[in-house]
Design an enzyme around this catalytic site. Sequence first.
Site, PDB file in Angstrom:
ATOM      1  N   TYR A   1     132.951 134.165  -8.620  1.00 54.96           N
ATOM      2  CA  TYR A   1     131.520 134.503  -8.598  1.00 54.96           C
ATOM      3  C   TYR A   1     130.923 134.307  -7.204  1.00 54.96           C
ATOM      4  O   TYR A   1     131.011 133.215  -6.629  1.00 54.96           O
ATOM      5  CB  TYR A   1     130.788 133.615  -9.606  1.00 54.96           C
ATOM      6  CG  TYR A   1     129.291 133.794  -9.641  1.00 54.96           C
ATOM      7  CD1 TYR A   1     128.722 134.870 -10.313  1.00 54.96           C
ATOM      8  CD2 TYR A   1     128.452 132.882  -9.016  1.00 54.96           C
ATOM      9  CE1 TYR A   1     127.338 135.031 -10.360  1.00 54.96           C
ATOM     10  CE2 TYR A   1     127.066 133.035  -9.057  1.00 54.96           C
ATOM     11  CZ  TYR A   1     126.523 134.112  -9.726  1.00 54.96           C
ATOM     12  OH  TYR A   1     125.160 134.275  -9.769  1.00 54.96           O
TER      13      TYR A   1
ATOM     14  N   ASN B   1     136.508 129.301  -4.308  1.00 57.07           N
ATOM     15  CA  ASN B   1     135.075 129.358  -4.616  1.00 57.07           C
ATOM     16  C   ASN B   1     134.738 128.238  -5.593  1.00 57.07           C
ATOM     17  O   ASN B   1     134.085 128.444  -6.595  1.00 57.07           O
ATOM     18  CB  ASN B   1     134.745 130.723  -5.234  1.00 57.07           C
ATOM     19  CG  ASN B   1     133.258 130.978  -5.347  1.00 57.07           C
ATOM     20  OD1 ASN B   1     132.537 130.896  -4.362  1.00 57.07           O
ATOM     21  ND2 ASN B   1     132.800 131.289  -6.544  1.00 57.07           N
TER      22      ASN B   1
ATOM     23  N   SER C   1     134.916 129.221  -8.941  1.00 51.27           N
ATOM     24  CA  SER C   1     136.265 129.402  -9.467  1.00 51.27           C
ATOM     25  C   SER C   1     137.248 129.445  -8.311  1.00 51.27           C
ATOM     26  O   SER C   1     136.858 129.503  -7.146  1.00 51.27           O
ATOM     27  CB  SER C   1     136.374 130.716 -10.258  1.00 51.27           C
ATOM     28  OG  SER C   1     135.434 130.774 -11.310  1.00 51.27           O
TER      29      SER C   1
ATOM     30  N   SER D   1     134.115 126.317 -13.905  1.00 53.38           N
ATOM     31  CA  SER D   1     135.038 126.878 -12.913  1.00 53.38           C
ATOM     32  C   SER D   1     136.168 127.629 -13.616  1.00 53.38           C
ATOM     33  O   SER D   1     136.772 127.130 -14.558  1.00 53.38           O
ATOM     34  CB  SER D   1     135.620 125.757 -12.050  1.00 53.38           C
ATOM     35  OG  SER D   1     136.378 126.271 -10.987  1.00 53.38           O
ATOM     36  N   GLY D   2     136.441 128.840 -13.146  1.00 57.60           N
ATOM     37  CA  GLY D   2     137.581 129.607 -13.634  1.00 57.60           C
ATOM     38  C   GLY D   2     138.738 129.432 -12.673  1.00 57.60           C
ATOM     39  O   GLY D   2     138.714 129.957 -11.564  1.00 57.60           O
TER      40      GLY D   2
END
Length: 357
Positions: free
Chosen positions: A133, A205, A239, A277-278
């Site tokens: 993102y 990120n 993420s 968070s991914g």
Amino acid sequence: MHKPRARDLGLPFPGQTGPFNAITDVAGVTVGFATLTDPSRDMRTGVTAIRPRNDVGVPVPVWAGHYALNGNGEMTGTHWIDDAGYMIGPVCITNTHGVGAVHHGVTRWMIEHYAEFFRQDHGWAMPVVAETYDGVLNDINALHVTPDDAIAALLTAKSGHVGEGSCGGGNGMIAYQFKAGTGTSSRVFEIGGRRYTMGCLVQANHGRRSDFQVLGTPVGQLMPEGVFERGLPQREMGSIIVVLITDAPLSGLSLRQVAKRAALGIGRGGTPGGNSSGDIFLALSVANPGPMPQRAAAVLTKTEINGELIDPLYLAAVQAVEEAVVNAIVAGEDVATFKPAGQIVPGIDTKRLAALF
């Protein structure tokens, strides 16, 4: 001007790198970018394209495994990777709202690039497209990324040095509340008397400044300046996508185990893998090239590293991920925010960082 990388600053990362200290140290791997920056349109985003093989006409499968440490993110194509243990075509990384456009563009590129396969067989494209993102630095809802941007990134893919920081999909990304984005690294290792290479590329990120560590040093606590909180959730948000590629022969099952080790690599930086968070990881092997399964014989013969001897490969993966994240941060420069407006996400002070070591 080219910024120094982490090793250039004297940070003593362990392990032997390849000549470029990049994912492209694995023979045949190429990387390209489409970097979209226009402050007048609140645009700071892009697409990163990784081609594991230089195949054309008919795709050559790449053995694959994937792992999600935390699933607040997307990486398309992974259901088939989990079942089949392989993938075809490129891997692309972009922003969260760009996944559909990039998927469309990569599909179009695959149909054209593997024209013989799609013309003669009942070929299908299931591209791997991942995201993080970038809505703090980019108007993500404006849908700036287009299918043509994905194709442009693929057409620029090359070997050798790989851009870092605000390149491609990393353009609008933040890690440990420093400007970050794209980072890469590699390791050379031996198993059974043979030398292999492990390459890594991350789109970083993730992370909170207070958690940030480099080689065990609490850098985030020693360099807390520039963190802004106003207008942002008071938790880890963001993420990280990790792509690991090796020339060591591995099965899809072994590659899933390799992908898990990316979690240890990012953990060395201090992140706990927060709920927002991914953290999604992909591991590929370019060894054992062969035909598409529907064109192959009934019985396949492949080589594979003995799992009892695989630990040097695991260590190479962990070390490469750890360094790639720091390379992404070291490449960052000060950038003004879009949402909330009026703030600055700082690039890390590399002189101060170097002085800590």
